[in-house]
Scaffold this motif. Sequence first.
Motif, PDB file in Angstrom:
ATOM      1  N   GLN A  99       3.927   2.654   1.295  1.00 14.39           N
ATOM      2  CA  GLN A  99       2.674   2.552   2.031  1.00 14.39           C
ATOM      3  C   GLN A  99       2.224   1.098   1.963  1.00 14.39           C
ATOM      4  N   LEU A 100       2.172   0.440   3.127  1.00 14.03           N
ATOM      5  CA  LEU A 100       1.805  -0.965   3.233  1.00 14.03           C
ATOM      6  C   LEU A 100       0.752  -1.131   4.315  1.00 14.03           C
ATOM      7  N   ASP A 101      -0.359  -1.727   3.976  1.00 11.23           N
ATOM      8  CA  ASP A 101      -1.421  -1.974   4.951  1.00 11.23           C
ATOM      9  C   ASP A 101      -1.764  -0.707   5.738  1.00 11.23           C
ATOM     10  N   LEU A 109       4.498   6.215  -9.404  1.00  5.78           N
ATOM     11  CA  LEU A 109       3.833   5.357  -8.441  1.00  5.78           C
ATOM     12  C   LEU A 109       4.027   3.886  -8.820  1.00  5.78           C
ATOM     13  N   ILE A 110       4.641   3.118  -7.915  1.00  4.11           N
ATOM     14  CA  ILE A 110       4.810   1.679  -8.118  1.00  4.11           C
ATOM     15  C   ILE A 110       3.681   0.971  -7.381  1.00  4.11           C
ATOM     16  N   ARG A 111       2.864   0.232  -8.112  1.00  6.21           N
ATOM     17  CA  ARG A 111       1.773  -0.530  -7.502  1.00  6.21           C
ATOM     18  C   ARG A 111       2.339  -1.890  -7.077  1.00  6.21           C
ATOM     19  N   LEU A 112       2.603  -2.041  -5.821  1.00  9.76           N
ATOM     20  CA  LEU A 112       3.366  -3.176  -5.315  1.00  9.76           C
ATOM     21  C   LEU A 112       2.695  -4.523  -5.534  1.00  9.76           C
ATOM     22  N   ASP A 113       1.361  -4.536  -5.570  1.00  5.21           N
ATOM     23  CA  ASP A 113       0.663  -5.804  -5.760  1.00  5.21           C
ATOM     24  C   ASP A 113       0.081  -5.942  -7.162  1.00  5.21           C
TER      25      ASP A 113
END
Length: 376
Positions: free
Chosen positions: A122-124, A358-362
């Motif tokens: 899930q991005l933007d 869950l990987i928190r990308l930022d």
Amino acid sequence: MKKLLKVLKRILIALLLLIIVLLAVTYLYVKQPQFGALPEGARLEFVKRSPNYRDGKFRNLIEKPIITKGYSVLGELKKTVFEEFPHREPVDSLPSIKTNLKVIPADQNVMVWFGHSSFFLQLDGVRILVDPVFSGKASPLPWGVKSYKGSDIYTAEDMPEIDYMLLSHDHYDHLDYETVKALQPKVKYVICGLGAGAHYERWGYSSKQILEKDWGDEVKVKTGFSIFAETTHHSSGRGFKSEQSLWLSFFIKSPALNIYYSGDGGYSERFKKMVEKYPAIDWAVMECGQYNKAWQSVHELPEEVAQATTELKAKNMLPVHHSKFTLAQHPWDEPLKRISALSQAKPYRLATPMIGELIRLDDPSQVFQQWWKHVK
């Protein structure tokens, strides 16, 4: 002598009939929907116009033999049948987390790995699903490759509405008929290689849902957000005729983060060229598993994965293509052990989440456990 000739004649007739029956059964079996479809008509004519399609099939940029020099197909088949390879699958159930993907806030940039090469992004606010396989198998045969215990906790029903579903190539461990069929009502668009749309069309997807792309093609998602179909060095095929659909890697460029997914493929100079084209890679999702020196040209060894990630200048790397199916001779946990050791002191951060975590990308401070150390 005449009696012997009669007996031999009967045996030959029986063998011929048996061969005919086996051929007929095989022919009818491969007509089942899970084998997909080959491009034909207007789709085939479009495929033929690709510079990457020559002499009746898609080609890699640099032609290499699948089997490494010094090895043979017969020799590898003999090893598989007659030799024992220890610890090829876990005895224990793999640890996993069931994250509710449907309630993740739209403003969170996250990734969830489902084992092997399936993952959710899930991005933007855009939801992307990559190479989903939720049927518990990686084979069209009932007795074929099955998933490990604990590795198959997600189903198509667990998926939220998907904006884009990406397909790297049409091998059974990446394109699963049951999963894709069940997901059809939830998917807005599929991005796949040229020719692969024939599978989706046979399985009930509309032509409006299917976006077939060549290497270098761009899909514009919204302002500042694009998905690029890129090269890799691999193959494709679900039946007797191979290389009729194109294999892909993907570069996902969003306002917040840039993600590169290698797809399957052996090491080549493409990674150095990729970083010239896409110089800011926040996350590289890299194939790392089901390898063998015998077929090194189409699947990277862990040393090559670490090298490629360094050449990409990626800030973070998630190794995939492991911990769900046994498709090679190495121990099931060897890819994780080797890439962990090889990634020490490298310029990228290695992420080793559990299935479903869950990987928190930022979030560069997120810590991942070496969970495989506790699995027998």
